[in-house]
Write a protein that holds these residues in place. Sequence first.
Motif, PDB file in Angstrom:
ATOM      1  N   UNK A  61       6.766   4.150   6.400  1.00  0.00           N
ATOM      2  CA  UNK A  61       5.858   4.737   7.384  1.00  0.00           C
ATOM      3  C   UNK A  61       5.350   6.096   6.912  1.00  0.00           C
ATOM      4  N   UNK A  62       6.207   6.859   6.236  1.00  0.00           N
ATOM      5  CA  UNK A  62       5.851   8.213   5.805  1.00  0.00           C
ATOM      6  C   UNK A  62       4.964   8.204   4.564  1.00  0.00           C
ATOM      7  N   UNK A  63       5.259   7.321   3.602  1.00  0.00           N
ATOM      8  CA  UNK A  63       4.593   7.368   2.306  1.00  0.00           C
ATOM      9  C   UNK A  63       3.469   6.353   2.139  1.00  0.00           C
ATOM     10  N   UNK A  64       3.439   5.324   2.980  1.00  0.00           N
ATOM     11  CA  UNK A  64       2.424   4.277   2.904  1.00  0.00           C
ATOM     12  C   UNK A  64       2.248   3.774   1.460  1.00  0.00           C
ATOM     13  N   UNK A  65       3.277   3.179   0.873  1.00  0.00           N
ATOM     14  CA  UNK A  65       3.192   2.730  -0.521  1.00  0.00           C
ATOM     15  C   UNK A  65       2.314   1.489  -0.663  1.00  0.00           C
ATOM     16  N   UNK A  66       2.003   1.156  -1.901  1.00  0.00           N
ATOM     17  CA  UNK A  66       1.271  -0.089  -2.173  1.00  0.00           C
ATOM     18  C   UNK A  66       2.211  -1.286  -2.139  1.00  0.00           C
ATOM     19  N   UNK A  67       3.419  -1.077  -2.622  1.00  0.00           N
ATOM     20  CA  UNK A  67       4.409  -2.155  -2.694  1.00  0.00           C
ATOM     21  C   UNK A  67       5.767  -1.642  -2.247  1.00  0.00           C
ATOM     22  N   UNK A  68       6.465  -2.449  -1.457  1.00  0.00           N
ATOM     23  CA  UNK A  68       7.871  -2.191  -1.156  1.00  0.00           C
ATOM     24  C   UNK A  68       8.671  -3.240  -1.923  1.00  0.00           C
ATOM     25  N   UNK A  69       9.498  -2.782  -2.840  1.00  0.00           N
ATOM     26  CA  UNK A  69      10.375  -3.675  -3.599  1.00  0.00           C
ATOM     27  C   UNK A  69      11.714  -3.683  -2.871  1.00  0.00           C
ATOM     28  N   UNK A  70      11.986  -4.785  -2.191  1.00  0.00           N
ATOM     29  CA  UNK A  70      13.025  -4.831  -1.162  1.00  0.00           C
ATOM     30  C   UNK A  70      14.207  -5.695  -1.554  1.00  0.00           C
ATOM     31  N   UNK A  71      15.373  -5.080  -1.684  1.00  0.00           N
ATOM     32  CA  UNK A  71      16.600  -5.852  -1.924  1.00  0.00           C
ATOM     33  C   UNK A  71      16.901  -6.681  -0.677  1.00  0.00           C
ATOM     34  N   UNK A  72      17.401  -7.880  -0.871  1.00  0.00           N
ATOM     35  CA  UNK A  72      17.678  -8.722   0.298  1.00  0.00           C
ATOM     36  C   UNK A  72      18.950  -8.297   1.020  1.00  0.00           C
ATOM     37  N   UNK A  73      20.013  -7.987   0.283  1.00  0.00           N
ATOM     38  CA  UNK A  73      21.303  -7.654   0.887  1.00  0.00           C
ATOM     39  C   UNK A  73      21.441  -6.142   1.008  1.00  0.00           C
ATOM     40  N   UNK A  74      21.399  -5.648   2.240  1.00  0.00           N
ATOM     41  CA  UNK A  74      21.487  -4.213   2.474  1.00  0.00           C
ATOM     42  C   UNK A  74      22.600  -3.917   3.474  1.00  0.00           C
ATOM     43  N   UNK A  75      23.114  -2.693   3.494  1.00  0.00           N
ATOM     44  CA  UNK A  75      24.261  -2.376   4.362  1.00  0.00           C
ATOM     45  C   UNK A  75      24.020  -2.635   5.839  1.00  0.00           C
ATOM     46  N   UNK A  76      22.768  -2.486   6.285  1.00  0.00           N
ATOM     47  CA  UNK A  76      22.491  -2.648   7.715  1.00  0.00           C
ATOM     48  C   UNK A  76      21.733  -3.942   8.029  1.00  0.00           C
ATOM     49  N   UNK A  77      21.810  -4.927   7.116  1.00  0.00           N
ATOM     50  CA  UNK A  77      21.235  -6.224   7.457  1.00  0.00           C
ATOM     51  C   UNK A  77      20.562  -6.929   6.307  1.00  0.00           C
ATOM     52  N   UNK A  78      19.928  -8.046   6.637  1.00  0.00           N
ATOM     53  CA  UNK A  78      19.193  -8.866   5.684  1.00  0.00           C
ATOM     54  C   UNK A  78      17.789  -8.284   5.539  1.00  0.00           C
ATOM     55  N   UNK A  79      17.430  -7.910   4.321  1.00  0.00           N
ATOM     56  CA  UNK A  79      16.136  -7.287   4.101  1.00  0.00           C
ATOM     57  C   UNK A  79      14.957  -8.119   4.568  1.00  0.00           C
ATOM     58  N   UNK A  80      15.082  -9.437   4.482  1.00  0.00           N
ATOM     59  CA  UNK A  80      13.965 -10.302   4.886  1.00  0.00           C
ATOM     60  C   UNK A  80      13.606 -10.070   6.350  1.00  0.00           C
ATOM     61  N   UNK A  81      14.627  -9.763   7.161  1.00  0.00           N
ATOM     62  CA  UNK A  81      14.390  -9.568   8.596  1.00  0.00           C
ATOM     63  C   UNK A  81      13.543  -8.332   8.890  1.00  0.00           C
ATOM     64  N   UNK A  82      13.396  -7.432   7.918  1.00  0.00           N
ATOM     65  CA  UNK A  82      12.625  -6.213   8.202  1.00  0.00           C
ATOM     66  C   UNK A  82      11.228  -6.239   7.599  1.00  0.00           C
ATOM     67  N   UNK A  83      10.839  -7.365   7.003  1.00  0.00           N
ATOM     68  CA  UNK A  83       9.510  -7.435   6.392  1.00  0.00           C
ATOM     69  C   UNK A  83       8.417  -7.178   7.424  1.00  0.00           C
ATOM     70  N   UNK A  84       8.543  -7.785   8.586  1.00  0.00           N
ATOM     71  CA  UNK A  84       7.538  -7.585   9.635  1.00  0.00           C
ATOM     72  C   UNK A  84       7.439  -6.104   9.999  1.00  0.00           C
ATOM     73  N   UNK A  85       8.578  -5.437  10.136  1.00  0.00           N
ATOM     74  CA  UNK A  85       8.590  -4.022  10.469  1.00  0.00           C
ATOM     75  C   UNK A  85       7.974  -3.161   9.386  1.00  0.00           C
TER      76      UNK A  85
END
Length: 219
Positions: A54-78
């Motif tokens: 939200x702060x940096x507005x990048x072109x690409x987010x390279x997102x690990x799937x397994x993260x400490x606070x959940x499954x990365x796929x679940x946050x794609x919409x956000x």
Amino acid sequence: MPPPEIPPSASIRIVLVEDHDMVAEAIRMALDRTADLRVVARSASIAAALADTARLRPDVVLLDRRLPDGDGIDCIVGLRAAAPHCRVLVLAGEGTITVATRVAEAGGAGLILKADNLDELQDAVRRVAAGEIAFSKGLLGAVLERLTGRAPDRGATLTPRERETLDLLGEGLGSAEISRRLGVAVNTARNHIQRVLEKLDARTQLEAVTTARREGLLR
């Protein structure tokens, strides 16, 4: 097909979401060593990724799937809501048709495996930044078949309660403990377990859990 050309003056801005320091540093170095790729932030959790995006507005987010606070796929919409023009490329330890399909259905631009070489990672980032999709070899065709209804999803017929049961089986729980966690009778828990086995075409609980992990059905 050759990778899309990026003008020399352009720099693809990347938010890297990876919680393991050594892995994150290796990926950052591999991306930053090229003139057209630049990691502008490294996030170690879903919460941090949402804030940085939200702060940096990048072109690409390279997102690990397994993260400490959940499954990365679940946050794609956000992530896409936080920066609508950004593209999300998921980085996973293993790739299955089910996981890749979840990425596509959530609005992700692709999935690449950690086992893929660094040139493939760089190419995938460039492709998604250019508006293309990038899935590791062998996954794209299967994802398209799944999305068009030509390939069955093993987990598609599981009810919400059966998915809960499967998650508990994945924790190594037996029918008695599952009945307590779900607040149902032991016989009812056993019935849920049996239906899970039938729908996953498994003969044992261990086989069901193994299949579920391979297909990306466990949380």
